[in-house]
Design a protein around this motif. Structure first.
Motif, mmCIF file in Angstrom:
data_model
loop_
_atom_site.group_PDB
_atom_site.id
_atom_site.type_symbol
_atom_site.label_atom_id
_atom_site.label_comp_id
_atom_site.label_asym_id
_atom_site.label_seq_id
_atom_site.Cartn_x
_atom_site.Cartn_y
_atom_site.Cartn_z
ATOM 1 N N VAL B 308 0.840 -1.206 0.000
ATOM 2 C CA VAL B 308 0.000 0.000 0.000
ATOM 3 C C VAL B 308 0.873 1.254 0.000
ATOM 4 C CG1 VAL B 308 -1.562 1.377 1.426
ATOM 5 C CG2 VAL B 308 -2.083 -1.022 0.980
ATOM 6 N N GLN B 309 1.896 1.260 0.838
ATOM 7 C CA GLN B 309 2.806 2.418 0.883
ATOM 8 C C GLN B 309 3.448 2.667 -0.464
ATOM 9 O OE1 GLN B 309 5.526 1.670 4.188
ATOM 10 N NE2 GLN B 309 5.013 3.698 4.955
ATOM 11 N N GLU B 310 3.842 1.596 -1.110
ATOM 12 C CA GLU B 310 4.529 1.717 -2.401
ATOM 13 C C GLU B 310 3.548 2.009 -3.536
ATOM 14 O OE1 GLU B 310 7.639 1.772 -2.414
ATOM 15 O OE2 GLU B 310 8.051 0.976 -0.413
ATOM 16 N N GLY B 311 2.257 2.000 -3.233
ATOM 17 C CA GLY B 311 1.277 2.290 -4.271
ATOM 18 C C GLY B 311 1.031 1.127 -5.216
ATOM 19 N N GLN B 312 1.348 -0.087 -4.768
ATOM 20 C CA GLN B 312 1.130 -1.261 -5.632
ATOM 21 C C GLN B 312 -0.261 -1.858 -5.443
ATOM 22 O OE1 GLN B 312 4.421 -3.556 -4.335
ATOM 23 N NE2 GLN B 312 5.904 -2.266 -5.394
ATOM 24 N N LYS B 313 -0.906 -1.495 -4.350
ATOM 25 C CA LYS B 313 -2.269 -1.948 -4.115
ATOM 26 C C LYS B 313 -3.017 -0.783 -3.488
ATOM 27 C CE LYS B 313 -3.407 -6.284 -2.656
ATOM 28 N NZ LYS B 313 -4.514 -6.715 -3.520
ATOM 29 N N SER B 314 -4.301 -0.646 -3.839
ATOM 30 C CA SER B 314 -5.021 0.491 -3.282
ATOM 31 C C SER B 314 -5.326 0.244 -1.810
ATOM 32 C CB SER B 314 -6.312 0.746 -4.066
ATOM 33 O OG SER B 314 -7.394 0.082 -3.477
ATOM 34 N N ALA B 315 -5.327 1.314 -1.041
ATOM 35 C CA ALA B 315 -5.562 1.255 0.398
ATOM 36 C C ALA B 315 -6.897 0.569 0.699
ATOM 37 C CB ALA B 315 -5.544 2.665 0.977
ATOM 38 N N PHE B 316 -7.871 0.798 -0.186
ATOM 39 C CA PHE B 316 -9.241 0.318 0.058
ATOM 40 C C PHE B 316 -9.336 -1.175 -0.203
ATOM 41 C CE2 PHE B 316 -8.631 4.432 -1.706
ATOM 42 C CZ PHE B 316 -9.018 5.204 -0.632
ATOM 43 N N ALA B 317 -8.659 -1.618 -1.272
ATOM 44 C CA ALA B 317 -8.655 -3.046 -1.573
ATOM 45 C C ALA B 317 -7.919 -3.800 -0.465
ATOM 46 C CB ALA B 317 -7.998 -3.286 -2.929
#
Lengths: 326, 326
Positions: B308-317
């Motif tokens: 999530v921090q790296e932006g590889q998965k959305s925070a919501f997912a």
């Protein structure tokens, strides 16, 4: 229920800049239907690699400060003078109740709404602050994937939504009226200290002197504040939407801010922190939604609220009682 | 496990002003053992009718501002000149790590700790902010039941604990050093706007002029702030623990505040709101504690945080994935 497509259809449409599919995807993230939410998560994960390439600007100010007019003028400036593609989102759970004080009525930004380089999306109706916050965050990402490289998130400076907006943008702009008197009373305490810049609006005609005096006053006051973690010193400027003045100054301030924080690493760090924070908040919201939707909790909560308020039962014992119902 | 009594034994002891039983009851509310918590809830509910009769004062300021010395001197003044029975509590989850910067070492308030009209309780060790917050709130009530009619809650002006303290006290006092320069940088943004009063410390000897200049500066700056919901205009004063000056002025400010807010109903309303808020926060804490203690969540969280921090998965997912584990 409205017709839904497969996730890829939304993703392809958004990446191609298709506004109809962008709008439908935003509707999806606003929906509370479990099937919509699952679809939304899939869309989000797929557009994610194409997000992040915008400057996210939060704008707040009390009703009467001329927020819509400012956004219309400043937005047009961003498009025309800075070649930006602009998306304007609103975060205000009360907007529908207060009669559309904030983007409730698109026609309040007539010029912008007709500009092909602008996309305006009002706040969803009938949602809690938590709900609006979550869907606005996802909407920012969707707009970025659709190619918008300037995102304005608008809110009213009277509630708790400012903190929420502050946590989702790169730069926070507070609009104020000249005169440090009564006009200020609508602004919630704590908001001034969140601002990266203050713009005194309506600095035209007989207001110019007053606006410049207010500018000095605020600039002095801001010097007393503790320095922000970004190392940035908030700037104060004056502007007039009527006379189209001061907009370049505000843009210059924003670019200075970007230069400073991109060089010292704060910009990237803040976005990473925000990502993580969004996750923890989504978890909290999910837990609370489930808890407060529990029929037993729903039944017992009202009476417990009353006895706790009246001091007849301790807050902790009441909470424990409710938690046991799960 | 330490020996426990029946709830009534604690309650009777506390109401009789027995400090040993008061301390043991506070240990009980600090405990995370389910059996202790249940006992604590029983004690809390029984002492509740005997609480509320104090003025709850939050005090904050960065390390170096002379907080301990101020509380020692001001506390002695409250006892001697105002005939108060004083309890001093600390809320600072980092106190143990930072080497006792805040009440970690009782001997830092030597005079007060020996005064029979004073009760000093350090912050519990090894607790999260949420844990400290909850137990401090309950400790306030226990101290009130034990007859203490002035409660000081101390915190350090550098973290998130200020907001927590602000939400549990009637009056919030910010201690500051003269000179608006580097010394301020330790204070977190947003704290100044929470203050009901600012006291410039160390206004003695060669510092007096500087302190008075700072006083005017802050007074001017505070005028620019939006008016608080209480209708109260924050006051700035100077004081010296060394020369024992300015303490009566601060007490006068507090009593003026009490008069205003008790007359306009704000005092009562704030306490009722706080009660309710404590309940909702206790619920939130309870939900999150249970969630993050789940073995599955514990196992998957670290990896999800990274993506999530790296932006590889959305925070919501990511949040949805974790919530599904329940």
């Amino acid at each position: 229920m409205a017709k839904r497509f497969a996730a890829d259809k939304y993703v392809e449409g958004i990446l191609a800049g298709n506004r109809v599919l962008l709008s439908q995807a935003i509707t999806l993230v606003e929906s509370r239907l479990p099937s919509d939410q699952e679809l939304a998560h899939e869309v989000m994960d797929k557009v994610l690699p194409h997000t992040g390439n915008s400057i996210r600007i939060g704008i707040t100010g009390v009703p009467g400060v001329g927020k819509s007019t400012f956004i219309e003028t400043f937005g047009t400036y961003l498009i025309q003078a800075q070649q930006k593609k602009l998306a304007v989102l609103a975060i205000d759970p009360t907007s529908q109740r207060s009669g559309g004080s904030i983007l409730g009525d698109k026609t309040r930004m007539e010029l912008l709404s007709m500009n092909p380089q602008a996309y305006i999306r009002p706040s969803p109706a009938g949602k809690s602050l938590g709900g609006v916050t979550r869907s606005t965050r996802e909407s920012i990402l969707l707009c970025e994937a659709a190619g918008f490289d300037a995102i304005i998130v608008e809110t009213v400076g009277v509630g708790q939504s400012e903190t929420a907006v502050h946590e989702m943008v790169d730069f926070f702009l507070l609009l104020m009226l000249a005169g440090a008197g009564d006009e200020l009373q609508g602004i919630k305490r704590g908001i001034m200290e969140m601002a990266d810049a203050i713009a005194i609006t309506k600095a035209d005609e007989q207001n110019i002197l007053k606006a410049n005096a207010a500018k000095s006053e605020y600039q002095n006051a801001l010097h007393l504040y503790p320095v922000a973690a970004s190392g940035w010193l908030p700037k104060v400027s004056v502007c007039s939407a009527l006379q189209n003045t001061g907009l370049d100054q505000i843009w210059e301030t924003i670019t200075e801010y970007l230069q400073l924080t991109q060089n010292n690493g704060f910009f990237e760090k803040k976005r990473r922190d925000q990502n993580l924070q969004w996750m923890f908040e989504a978890i909290r919201q999910g837990l609370e939604e489930k808890f407060y939707a529990n029929p037993q909790v729903k039944m017992q909560l009202p009476a417990l609220k009353t006895v706790v308020q009246e001091g007849q039962k301790s807050a902790f014992a009441a909470a424990a009682e409710l938690l046991k119902l799960l």
